[in-house]
Design a protein around this motif. Sequence first.
Motif, PDB file in Angstrom:
ATOM      1  N   TYR A 184       0.819  -1.209   0.000  1.00 40.55           N
ATOM      2  CA  TYR A 184       0.000   0.000   0.000  1.00 40.55           C
ATOM      3  C   TYR A 184       0.858   1.265   0.000  1.00 40.55           C
ATOM      4  N   GLY A 185       2.163   1.084   0.098  1.00 37.46           N
ATOM      5  CA  GLY A 185       3.050   2.252   0.111  1.00 37.46           C
ATOM      6  C   GLY A 185       2.789   3.107   1.339  1.00 37.46           C
ATOM      7  N   GLN A 186       2.999   4.393   1.192  1.00 39.08           N
ATOM      8  CA  GLN A 186       2.736   5.313   2.287  1.00 39.08           C
ATOM      9  C   GLN A 186       1.233   5.503   2.420  1.00 39.08           C
ATOM     10  N   ILE A 187       0.729   5.193   3.582  1.00 40.89           N
ATOM     11  CA  ILE A 187      -0.703   5.319   3.827  1.00 40.89           C
ATOM     12  C   ILE A 187      -0.959   6.657   4.504  1.00 40.89           C
ATOM     13  N   LYS A 188      -1.844   7.420   3.884  1.00 39.20           N
ATOM     14  CA  LYS A 188      -2.199   8.737   4.394  1.00 39.20           C
ATOM     15  C   LYS A 188      -3.677   8.735   4.789  1.00 39.20           C
ATOM     16  N   PRO A 189      -4.129   9.683   5.557  1.00 39.39           N
ATOM     17  CA  PRO A 189      -5.548   9.735   5.927  1.00 39.39           C
ATOM     18  C   PRO A 189      -6.487   9.693   4.714  1.00 39.39           C
ATOM     19  N   ASP A 190      -6.064  10.221   3.567  1.00 39.20           N
ATOM     20  CA  ASP A 190      -6.906  10.188   2.366  1.00 39.20           C
ATOM     21  C   ASP A 190      -7.116   8.770   1.835  1.00 39.20           C
ATOM     22  N   ASP A 191      -6.267   7.817   2.256  1.00 37.27           N
ATOM     23  CA  ASP A 191      -6.382   6.435   1.791  1.00 37.27           C
ATOM     24  C   ASP A 191      -7.460   5.650   2.537  1.00 37.27           C
ATOM     25  N   ILE A 192      -7.997   6.218   3.595  1.00 40.39           N
ATOM     26  CA  ILE A 192      -9.034   5.552   4.381  1.00 40.39           C
ATOM     27  C   ILE A 192     -10.346   5.609   3.598  1.00 40.39           C
ATOM     28  N   VAL A 193     -10.961   4.441   3.341  1.00 42.61           N
ATOM     29  CA  VAL A 193     -12.202   4.399   2.563  1.00 42.61           C
ATOM     30  C   VAL A 193     -13.437   4.315   3.451  1.00 42.61           C
ATOM     31  N   ASN A 194     -13.253   3.907   4.717  1.00 43.78           N
ATOM     32  CA  ASN A 194     -14.382   3.801   5.629  1.00 43.78           C
ATOM     33  C   ASN A 194     -13.844   3.772   7.054  1.00 43.78           C
ATOM     34  N   THR A 195     -14.602   4.327   8.004  1.00 45.62           N
ATOM     35  CA  THR A 195     -14.214   4.315   9.405  1.00 45.62           C
ATOM     36  C   THR A 195     -15.398   3.859  10.245  1.00 45.62           C
ATOM     37  N   VAL A 196     -15.149   2.859  11.095  1.00 45.57           N
ATOM     38  CA  VAL A 196     -16.148   2.390  12.048  1.00 45.57           C
ATOM     39  C   VAL A 196     -15.455   2.294  13.394  1.00 45.57           C
ATOM     40  N   LYS A 197     -15.914   3.119  14.341  1.00 49.12           N
ATOM     41  CA  LYS A 197     -15.301   3.217  15.669  1.00 49.12           C
ATOM     42  C   LYS A 197     -13.803   3.470  15.526  1.00 49.12           C
ATOM     43  N   GLN A 198     -12.952   2.577  16.073  1.00 49.10           N
ATOM     44  CA  GLN A 198     -11.507   2.817  16.003  1.00 49.10           C
ATOM     45  C   GLN A 198     -10.859   2.189  14.779  1.00 49.10           C
ATOM     46  N   TRP A 199     -11.660   1.642  13.830  1.00 43.90           N
ATOM     47  CA  TRP A 199     -11.110   0.934  12.679  1.00 43.90           C
ATOM     48  C   TRP A 199     -11.232   1.757  11.407  1.00 43.90           C
ATOM     49  N   ASN A 200     -10.119   1.835  10.676  1.00 42.89           N
ATOM     50  CA  ASN A 200     -10.050   2.572   9.417  1.00 42.89           C
ATOM     51  C   ASN A 200      -9.740   1.589   8.293  1.00 42.89           C
ATOM     52  N   ALA A 201     -10.700   1.415   7.397  1.00 38.81           N
ATOM     53  CA  ALA A 201     -10.536   0.450   6.305  1.00 38.81           C
ATOM     54  C   ALA A 201      -9.795   1.079   5.139  1.00 38.81           C
ATOM     55  N   LEU A 202      -8.864   0.310   4.580  1.00 34.45           N
ATOM     56  CA  LEU A 202      -8.174   0.706   3.355  1.00 34.45           C
ATOM     57  C   LEU A 202      -8.881   0.039   2.181  1.00 34.45           C
ATOM     58  N   ALA A 203      -8.555   0.453   0.974  1.00 36.86           N
ATOM     59  CA  ALA A 203      -9.140  -0.140  -0.226  1.00 36.86           C
ATOM     60  C   ALA A 203      -8.786  -1.628  -0.293  1.00 36.86           C
ATOM     61  N   GLN A 204      -9.735  -2.419  -0.744  1.00 32.23           N
ATOM     62  CA  GLN A 204      -9.524  -3.855  -0.915  1.00 32.23           C
ATOM     63  C   GLN A 204      -8.625  -4.105  -2.115  1.00 32.23           C
ATOM     64  N   ARG A 205      -7.884  -5.204  -2.050  1.00 34.08           N
ATOM     65  CA  ARG A 205      -7.051  -5.631  -3.175  1.00 34.08           C
ATOM     66  C   ARG A 205      -7.317  -7.107  -3.426  1.00 34.08           C
ATOM     67  N   ASP A 206      -7.338  -7.500  -4.695  1.00 29.17           N
ATOM     68  CA  ASP A 206      -7.553  -8.894  -5.058  1.00 29.17           C
ATOM     69  C   ASP A 206      -6.251  -9.555  -5.483  1.00 29.17           C
ATOM     70  N   VAL A 207      -6.078 -10.802  -5.053  1.00 31.60           N
ATOM     71  CA  VAL A 207      -4.960 -11.639  -5.447  1.00 31.60           C
ATOM     72  C   VAL A 207      -5.553 -12.962  -5.910  1.00 31.60           C
ATOM     73  N   HIS A 208      -5.091 -13.460  -7.039  1.00 33.62           N
ATOM     74  CA  HIS A 208      -5.592 -14.723  -7.568  1.00 33.62           C
ATOM     75  C   HIS A 208      -4.619 -15.844  -7.194  1.00 33.62           C
ATOM     76  N   LEU A 209      -5.167 -16.913  -6.650  1.00 35.05           N
ATOM     77  CA  LEU A 209      -4.390 -18.044  -6.150  1.00 35.05           C
ATOM     78  C   LEU A 209      -4.789 -19.298  -6.919  1.00 35.05           C
ATOM     79  N   THR A 210      -3.804 -20.054  -7.375  1.00 34.10           N
ATOM     80  CA  THR A 210      -4.063 -21.300  -8.093  1.00 34.10           C
ATOM     81  C   THR A 210      -3.153 -22.400  -7.560  1.00 34.10           C
ATOM     82  N   ALA A 211      -3.763 -23.552  -7.256  1.00 39.79           N
ATOM     83  CA  ALA A 211      -3.014 -24.756  -6.902  1.00 39.79           C
ATOM     84  C   ALA A 211      -3.188 -25.726  -8.058  1.00 39.79           C
TER      85      ALA A 211
END
Length: 186
Positions: free
Chosen positions: A38-65
């Motif tokens: 996520y590199g340098q995380i700044k307050p602008d990177d917060i997408v949602n806040t609930v109580k003391q938790w600040n959510a960052l943007a979700q990222r997808d990773v594809h996994l194959t076995a």
Amino acid sequence: MPVRHYMKYIVAGLMQLVCMPYSLADCQVSLSQHDVNYGQIKPDDIVNTVKQWNALAQRDVHLTALCTEPQKMALFFSGKSGEQGAFIFGDRSGLFIQATQATLDGKNVSLSHTVSHDPFVIAGQSGDEHLVQAQQGLIPVQGSQILAGKQFSVTLTLKPVLNKNELHVRDKHDVMSDIQINVETE
């Protein structure tokens, strides 16, 4: 990876996913990316806040076995775990991992989990989505049956939440999570 910070409330976020095949069969595990930075995380990177938790943007990773022969397989996740099924992210934060879009040999399948190793035993509800937790194996299922195949693929959605106390850092502060993924077969 050192990151210098000159602004108040900046932290760096990095998640490292490491795949290690662990089975008697010839299987390989691959990820679309091993490091999610996520590199340098700044307050602008917060997408949602609930109580003391600040959510960052979700990222997808594809996994194959991928195995050379059809067999039952489970993807076991290990790492430091925290509250509500989250992996530890930094000192006080969490990383939720949601598994979706599961396929086995190109066909859509449901997901469940197992806590047992050889033989695998379904240990919870099955569905199209599954919250991945430490020390549990993600398995492809249909109803109450564990399926066998050669190629098991899932999309992992990484959902980091920063504790508000991790944002109030005045100097360099790295927030990291290290998760290992092993494929086991039966």
